[in-house]
Design a protein around this motif. Structure first.
Motif, mmCIF file in Angstrom:
data_model
loop_
_atom_site.group_PDB
_atom_site.id
_atom_site.type_symbol
_atom_site.label_atom_id
_atom_site.label_comp_id
_atom_site.label_asym_id
_atom_site.label_seq_id
_atom_site.Cartn_x
_atom_site.Cartn_y
_atom_site.Cartn_z
ATOM 1 N N GLN A 64 -2.346 6.147 0.642
ATOM 2 C CA GLN A 64 -2.130 5.135 1.681
ATOM 3 C C GLN A 64 -2.265 3.731 1.099
ATOM 4 O OE1 GLN A 64 -4.947 5.997 4.786
ATOM 5 N NE2 GLN A 64 -3.839 7.786 5.510
ATOM 6 N N GLN A 65 -3.229 3.565 0.185
ATOM 7 C CA GLN A 65 -3.437 2.267 -0.440
ATOM 8 C C GLN A 65 -2.212 1.882 -1.276
ATOM 9 O OE1 GLN A 65 -6.489 2.077 -3.499
ATOM 10 N NE2 GLN A 65 -6.925 -0.057 -3.021
ATOM 11 N N ARG A 66 -1.681 2.824 -2.043
ATOM 12 C CA ARG A 66 -0.476 2.546 -2.836
ATOM 13 C C ARG A 66 0.699 2.159 -1.935
ATOM 14 N NH1 ARG A 66 -2.363 6.918 -5.739
ATOM 15 N NH2 ARG A 66 -1.028 8.332 -4.556
ATOM 16 N N ASP A 67 0.849 2.866 -0.815
ATOM 17 C CA ASP A 67 1.935 2.555 0.120
ATOM 18 C C ASP A 67 1.797 1.137 0.671
ATOM 19 O OD1 ASP A 67 2.944 5.092 -0.272
ATOM 20 O OD2 ASP A 67 2.232 5.891 1.650
ATOM 21 N N LEU A 68 0.584 0.782 1.073
ATOM 22 C CA LEU A 68 0.365 -0.567 1.612
ATOM 23 C C LEU A 68 0.562 -1.633 0.543
ATOM 24 C CD1 LEU A 68 -2.676 -0.156 4.021
ATOM 25 C CD2 LEU A 68 -0.389 -0.959 4.610
ATOM 26 N N GLN A 69 0.092 -1.347 -0.664
ATOM 27 C CA GLN A 69 0.244 -2.327 -1.747
ATOM 28 C C GLN A 69 1.711 -2.524 -2.108
ATOM 29 O OE1 GLN A 69 -2.542 -0.547 -4.529
ATOM 30 N NE2 GLN A 69 -4.044 -2.143 -4.119
ATOM 31 N N ALA A 70 2.552 -1.532 -1.887
ATOM 32 C CA ALA A 70 3.985 -1.680 -2.114
ATOM 33 C C ALA A 70 4.657 -2.372 -0.931
ATOM 34 C CB ALA A 70 4.621 -0.310 -2.349
ATOM 35 N N LYS A 71 4.140 -2.142 0.269
ATOM 36 C CA LYS A 71 4.734 -2.680 1.492
ATOM 37 C C LYS A 71 4.504 -4.193 1.622
ATOM 38 C CE LYS A 71 4.662 -1.535 6.417
ATOM 39 N NZ LYS A 71 3.966 -0.734 7.429
ATOM 40 N N ILE A 72 3.340 -4.653 1.238
ATOM 41 C CA ILE A 72 2.990 -6.068 1.409
ATOM 42 C C ILE A 72 3.957 -6.992 0.662
ATOM 43 C CG2 ILE A 72 1.216 -7.805 0.867
ATOM 44 C CD1 ILE A 72 -0.863 -5.690 1.790
ATOM 45 N N PRO A 73 4.268 -6.744 -0.626
ATOM 46 C CA PRO A 73 5.242 -7.623 -1.292
ATOM 47 C C PRO A 73 6.637 -7.583 -0.641
ATOM 48 C CG PRO A 73 4.037 -6.330 -2.915
ATOM 49 C CD PRO A 73 3.674 -5.805 -1.568
ATOM 50 N N ASP A 74 7.028 -6.422 -0.115
ATOM 51 C CA ASP A 74 8.318 -6.317 0.569
ATOM 52 C C ASP A 74 8.342 -7.206 1.814
ATOM 53 O OD1 ASP A 74 9.269 -4.544 -1.309
ATOM 54 O OD2 ASP A 74 8.938 -2.752 -0.061
ATOM 55 N N ILE A 75 7.264 -7.176 2.575
ATOM 56 C CA ILE A 75 7.187 -8.014 3.777
ATOM 57 C C ILE A 75 7.212 -9.489 3.391
ATOM 58 C CG2 ILE A 75 5.759 -8.668 5.758
ATOM 59 C CD1 ILE A 75 4.682 -5.762 5.765
ATOM 60 N N GLU A 76 6.473 -9.832 2.320
ATOM 61 C CA GLU A 76 6.443 -11.230 1.868
ATOM 62 C C GLU A 76 7.835 -11.688 1.420
ATOM 63 O OE1 GLU A 76 3.302 -10.820 -1.022
ATOM 64 O OE2 GLU A 76 1.785 -11.544 0.387
ATOM 65 N N LYS A 77 8.583 -10.803 0.744
ATOM 66 C CA LYS A 77 9.962 -11.139 0.339
ATOM 67 C C LYS A 77 10.837 -11.386 1.547
ATOM 68 C CE LYS A 77 10.325 -8.133 -3.483
ATOM 69 N NZ LYS A 77 11.065 -7.070 -4.134
ATOM 70 N N CYS A 78 10.702 -10.527 2.548
ATOM 71 C CA CYS A 78 11.490 -10.697 3.771
ATOM 72 C C CYS A 78 11.153 -12.025 4.446
ATOM 73 C CB CYS A 78 11.245 -9.543 4.740
ATOM 74 S SG CYS A 78 11.986 -7.993 4.212
#
Length: 192
Positions: A64-78
């Motif tokens: 879950q931590q890996r998923d969130l750590q990957a998701k946060i940069p994607d949201i920031e890019k958006c």
């Protein structure tokens, strides 16, 4: 026994964290075995099983931590893209962007005065939002993801503490059992 009750009262304060049971620190192995109604071997088996459960939960939380750590940069890019679109709006200057059509295949686009953007919501669902709505939604999602990551990191720390306590308890019960066996051997040798 008074020191045992004071340490168990601090352990009793936290019996679990989000479904993860707390491990009790064992000060006196004899008292622990008597109170639990287990012998050393049964206790060791129980503690080993609990340790395995902790390890399984840890694997789940780390995923879950890996998923969130990957998701946060994607949201920031958006958020950056939406902010760039808003900044370019009304300037008459088009935004030139390369976007991924398929894995490894990109296309170039010229975007002029975009009033809205489409966001993937998941489960093959995409919705169109105004740039302001998209920015607000993405900001909220970013805050939620960061808050979830904080909670997850705290859960992992709690879990690691429980693993350590359980490992120490296993070592204490094992050492106590070895010591008891030696005492019985010495007593048996004296009686012979």
């Amino acid at each position: 026994m008074a020191s045992s009750s004071s340490s168990s009262s601090s352990a009793a304060a936290v019996t679990e964290r989000r479904g993860i049971p707390a491990a009790a620190f064992v000060e006196d192995v004899q008292t622990y075995l008597t109170q639990s109604g287990l012998d050393a071997n049964s206790s060791l088996a129980f503690l080993q099983e609990r340790l395995q459960q902790y390890k399984l939960v840890e694997m789940k939380l780390l995923a879950q931590q890996r998923d969130l750590q990957a998701k946060i940069p994607d949201i920031e890019k958006c958020l950056d893209v939406v902010a760039t679109l808003q900044a370019k709006k009304g300037t008459g200057e088009p935004l030139i962007a390369d976007f991924e059509v398929s894995e490894g295949i990109y296309s170039r686009a010229s975007i002029e005065d975009a009033d809205s953007v489409c966001l993937w919501l998941g489960a093959n669902v995409m919705l169109e939002y105004s740039c302001e709505e998209a920015s607000a939604l993405l900001q909220k999602n970013l805050e939620n993801a960061k808050a979830s990551l904080e909670v997850l990191v705290a859960d992992l720390q709690f879990l690691r503490d429980q693993v350590t306590i359980t490992q120490v308890t296993i070592a204490r019960v094992y050492n106590w059992d070895v010591h008891q066996r030696r005492i019985r051997q010495v007593v048996a040798a004296k009686d012979s």
